[in-house]
Scaffold this motif. Structure first.
Motif, PDB file in Angstrom:
ATOM      1  N   VAL A 136       0.837  -1.205   0.000  1.00  0.00           N
ATOM      2  CA  VAL A 136       0.000   0.000   0.000  1.00  0.00           C
ATOM      3  C   VAL A 136       0.869   1.251   0.000  1.00  0.00           C
ATOM      4  CG1 VAL A 136      -1.676   1.333   1.342  1.00  0.00           C
ATOM      5  CG2 VAL A 136      -1.961  -1.135   1.096  1.00  0.00           C
ATOM      6  N   ALA A 137       1.914   1.261   0.827  1.00  0.00           N
ATOM      7  CA  ALA A 137       2.799   2.425   0.872  1.00  0.00           C
ATOM      8  C   ALA A 137       3.450   2.677  -0.480  1.00  0.00           C
ATOM      9  CB  ALA A 137       3.867   2.211   1.949  1.00  0.00           C
ATOM     10  N   ALA A 138       3.889   1.609  -1.149  1.00  0.00           N
ATOM     11  CA  ALA A 138       4.533   1.767  -2.453  1.00  0.00           C
ATOM     12  C   ALA A 138       3.560   2.273  -3.504  1.00  0.00           C
ATOM     13  CB  ALA A 138       5.136   0.425  -2.889  1.00  0.00           C
ATOM     14  N   LEU A 139       2.342   1.716  -3.544  1.00  0.00           N
ATOM     15  CA  LEU A 139       1.359   2.123  -4.551  1.00  0.00           C
ATOM     16  C   LEU A 139       0.920   3.570  -4.351  1.00  0.00           C
ATOM     17  CD1 LEU A 139      -0.887  -1.075  -4.814  1.00  0.00           C
ATOM     18  CD2 LEU A 139       0.694  -0.172  -6.529  1.00  0.00           C
ATOM     19  N   VAL A 140       0.573   3.932  -3.120  1.00  0.00           N
ATOM     20  CA  VAL A 140       0.113   5.299  -2.863  1.00  0.00           C
ATOM     21  C   VAL A 140       1.249   6.287  -3.086  1.00  0.00           C
ATOM     22  CG1 VAL A 140      -0.793   6.867  -1.093  1.00  0.00           C
ATOM     23  CG2 VAL A 140      -1.676   4.541  -1.263  1.00  0.00           C
ATOM     24  N   GLY A 141       2.457   5.941  -2.636  1.00  0.00           N
ATOM     25  CA  GLY A 141       3.589   6.829  -2.842  1.00  0.00           C
ATOM     26  C   GLY A 141       3.897   7.051  -4.315  1.00  0.00           C
ATOM     27  N   ALA A 142       3.776   5.991  -5.117  1.00  0.00           N
ATOM     28  CA  ALA A 142       4.053   6.118  -6.554  1.00  0.00           C
ATOM     29  C   ALA A 142       2.953   6.894  -7.272  1.00  0.00           C
ATOM     30  CB  ALA A 142       4.203   4.727  -7.165  1.00  0.00           C
ATOM     31  N   LEU A 143       1.701   6.631  -6.930  1.00  0.00           N
ATOM     32  CA  LEU A 143       0.592   7.275  -7.632  1.00  0.00           C
ATOM     33  C   LEU A 143       0.442   8.745  -7.272  1.00  0.00           C
ATOM     34  CD1 LEU A 143      -2.099   4.434  -7.361  1.00  0.00           C
ATOM     35  CD2 LEU A 143      -0.852   5.136  -9.416  1.00  0.00           C
ATOM     36  N   LEU A 144       0.750   9.100  -6.036  1.00  0.00           N
ATOM     37  CA  LEU A 144       0.531  10.477  -5.581  1.00  0.00           C
ATOM     38  C   LEU A 144       1.830  11.246  -5.378  1.00  0.00           C
ATOM     39  CD1 LEU A 144      -2.355   9.944  -2.981  1.00  0.00           C
ATOM     40  CD2 LEU A 144      -2.511  10.414  -5.438  1.00  0.00           C
TER      41      LEU A 144
END
Length: 205
Positions: A136-144
């Motif tokens: 979750v941290a990787a996905l949210v960090g990459a998308l936002l």
């Protein structure tokens, strides 16, 4: 670890979750919603690893509290991020989706945890949380990444929160451990009660 009852560990986790809620607004005002959200999930993964690798109660309980605290920080931030990303006409749908997903760990997680404990090991419950937290941290960090935010300087009563934390954990420690340690025949529980009796009027004042 055998001396740790399920009720004590669960109570510590839920109290940590409740204490994370007021910090979420203050952190997000200073550092931005998505940044705090990413860091909170990284903390969640680290706390889950601590719980999974623990061999003693004194290592497990702090990890469990940190796990709850990180979860408490992510709950309101997940809602605000969802409302920000969805168009206005879909915001009611976003709130409903957030409500369903926020209840998933309390429903499906119970059955999955039982399955892990029965067929693998209770530690895999927390190892799974490590993977989920980092994902979750990787996905949210990459998308936002690079998303701007407005700094909101809000006052925060650190002394009040510290006293409230002492009161809540002191009371729940006395109530949870009294049957096992013969109530006030235990010096630890007597000390906890004295600390609560000092902290409570100080908190009111």
């Amino acid at each position: 670890m055998t001396s740790c009852s399920n009720s004590v560990c669960t109570t510590d986790h839920m109290v940590g979750l409740a204490l994370g809620l007021p910090f979420a607004r203050w952190f997000s005002g200073r550092f931005g919603d998505y940044r705090v959200y990413v860091v909170a999930f990284l903390l969640y993964a680290c706390a889950a690893w601590t719980c999974a690798a623990s061999e003693t109660l004194w290592m497990f309980l702090p990890g469990r509290i940190a796990l709850g605290f990180a979860g408490g920080v992510t709950l309101p931030l997940a809602q605000s991020l969802a409302l920000w990303e969805f168009p206005e006409r879909r915001r009611s749908w976003a709130v409903g989706l957030w409500g369903v997903l926020s209840m998933t760990p309390l429903t499906i997680g119970v059955f999955l945890g039982g399955w892990f404990a029965e067929f693998m090991s209770w530690r895999w419950v927390f190892y799974t949380n490590v993977v989920v937290g980092m994902l979750v941290a990787a996905l949210v960090g990459a998308l936002l990444h690079g998303r701007g935010f407005s700094v909101r300087i809000v006052r925060f009563a650190f002394v009040g929160v510290a006293l409230l934390t002492v009161i809540v954990y002191g009371v729940q420690t006395v109530l949870n451990m009294s049957n096992d340690f013969d109530w006030f025949a235990s010096p630890i529980l007597v000390t906890a009660l004295i600390v609560v009796e000092i902290a409570m009027p100080a908190f009111v004042i």
